[in-house]
Design an enzyme around this catalytic site. Structure first.
Site, short mmCIF file in Angstrom:
data_model
loop_
_atom_site.label_atom_id
_atom_site.label_comp_id
_atom_site.label_asym_id
_atom_site.label_seq_id
_atom_site.Cartn_x
_atom_site.Cartn_y
_atom_site.Cartn_z
CB SER A 119 46.57 44.09 56.95
OG SER A 119 46.93 45.20 57.74
CE LYS A 120 38.88 46.80 54.86
NZ LYS A 120 39.05 47.17 53.51
#
Ligand code: GLU
Length: 470
Positions: A242-243
């Site tokens: 994820s980010k």
């Protein structure tokens, strides 16, 4: 696939989001196999989900492949244009009794789903129901009829070995939805066969699809391609990427100043190995790549390692090529850079700044900044030395520098050494003062090299400004 057949592989993204670092890895492995074997690498855009489709996503996918240099060998195939072909094949299965129309309504199916505790499996309500052509006028889906004599489905994955699923785990799955659109699994088979694909290389989240697709190939009397399922990439053990673990879209890596070669090197090496070698050019990757050296365990995305590799590739790439990459990264920054410096100066500056750089941003930002005099000079940065002494050597250096009309770096260094020796001041005192005057900071590549690249007047003005406040 017989050994005489050519390798034909494809990258088949769905344009329902941006190009993710996980799915670009599939593109890289496919491309590498094609280049290693002298085969062909194709692009198929799986754009049948028209609700989530956006042209922008297609543009980003094509742009990212171009930026990465993963060149394709034929024009891309757009799956949505093949909708009729998908339906023709589905109707062939229907007429052969290998598929059947399903008249169950959404509501009925929803009810069954809500009642099933352990994952929904279609109970076969319409499987043995007789139907006529006229019935096909009514709303219906088309379901694949798993043959009665099928007890399990099995194939040998080129990465994972034998994969088996028992009949009980499968149900008669939908191949054409009631809206008339064929489903992913079905289109995928029809199009892979249409495109003559020899190897399907994709993420292991597709294994359950592969088992269904094998049944479709068998029903159609087609040879299935070879399958290789890549282990997934996680952000941390057991955590989806994820980010939080770094950028997730390929395009972000471009704008952050990563090089395509570094990204390809990193993602290929994540899950594939060739001895202990870490740094590969794309030619070396293509030369050594084989699917048998791809590991089975999940990769953990490590931004630090990617940054390290990016630095290595920055130092291996000709400065001229880096200047082109900078233009791709940020056109505005590159224009600012070109306004301030000549092409030759830029190449030399790139060579100086890349020595300690991690990304192209670390190169281009100081080069743009260097074109202007620093906004303020913070004397605290250099006040450890004796100020009168410092002022003396800086002044002497400036006078001699102007007198001799600048000079090349080695010659300026000799001059600085001579002045410092005469006045019994350490060379670092002069160098740091000059760094502050020229760049506004105390960290930079060789200051005499920088000075030698700048206009004499510009150096003079900056040093005089420092002398004024020393
Ligand atoms: N469109 C599918 C995806 O993006 C394709 C998978 C494949 O068959 O390669 O996951």
């Amino acid at each position: 696939m017989s050994s005489a057949e050519k390798v034909r592989v494809r990258f088949a993204p769905s344009p329902t989001g941006f190009m993710h670092i996980g799915n670009v890895r599939a593109a890289i492995f496919n491309w590498l196999l094609a280049r290693h074997t002298g085969g062909e690498f194709l692009l198929r855009v799986e754009d049948t989900d028209r609700e989530r489709f956006r042209q922008e996503y297609v543009d980003v996918i094509v742009g990212s492949l171009n930026w990465l240099g993963l060149n394709t060998d034929e024009e891309p195939v757009f799956q949505s244009k093949r909708a009729n072909a998908h339906l023709t094949v589905a109707h062939k299965l229907l007429s052969e009794g290998k598929a059947y129309p399903c008249f169950c309504s959404e509501e009925e199916l929803e009810k069954l789903k809500s009642e099933s505790a352990h994952g929904f499996k279609y109970p076969g309500t319409c499987r043995s129901r007789s139907w006529t052509k006229a019935d096909l006028e009514k709303p219906h889906a088309i379901r694949f009829k798993i043959p009665n004599e099928c007890y399990f489905v099995e194939y040998t994955d080129l990465i994972r070995g034998k994969v088996t699923v028992s009949r009980e785990q499968l149900d008669d799955f939908v191949i054409v939805r009631s809206c008339g659109m064929a489903t992913y699994n079905f289109c995928n088979v029809v199009d892979d066969s249409f495109m003559n694909i020899s190897h399907v290389i994709r993420g292991e989240d597709h294994i359950s699809n592969t088992l269904k697709q094998i049944l479709i190939y068998e029903a159609l009397g087609l040879n299935a391609p070879e399958f290789a399922h890549l282990p997934l990439v996680f952000g941390a053990p057991g955590e989806k990427l994820s980010k939080r673990h770094g950028a997730v879209s390929v395009d972000e890596y471009r704008t952050q100043g990563f090089l395509p070669d570094a990204l390809i090197n990193y993602l290929a090496r994540l899950g594939w190995s060739h001895g202990d070698q870490e740094v590969f050019s794309r030619e070396e990757l293509a030369q050594h790549f084989t699917l048998k050296d791809v590991g089975k365990s999940a990769g953990i995305f490590d931004i630090k390692k990617l940054e390290w590799l990016n630095g290595v590739h920055l130092r291996r790439t000709p400065a001229k090529d880096l200047l082109e990459r900078i233009a791709e990264m940020d056109e505005l920054l590159q224009l600012q850079m070109r306004d301030a410096w000549t092409g030759k100066q830029l190449e030399l500056l790139v060579e100086l700044y890349r020595e300690r750089a991690t990304t192209l941003q670390d190169i281009v930002k100081p080069i743009v900044a260097l074109a202007k005099a620093p906004e303020k000079l913070d004397l605290k940065l250099i006040q450890k030395g004796n100020v009168p002494e410092m002022s003396q050597v800086v002044k002497e250096f400036l006078d001699r520098f102007v007198e001799q009309d600048g000079g090349v770096a080695a010659n300026l260094l000799d001059l600085a050494k001579e002045i410092c020796a005469d006045q019994e001041v350490k060379l670092v005192v002069l160098a740091q003062a000059l760094r502050l005057a020229i760049t506004g900071g105390i960290q930079s590549p060789g200051i005499f090299e920088l000075i030698s690249l700048m206009k004499l007047e510009s150096v003079q003005i900056r040093i005089e400004r420092l002398l004024d406040i020393l």
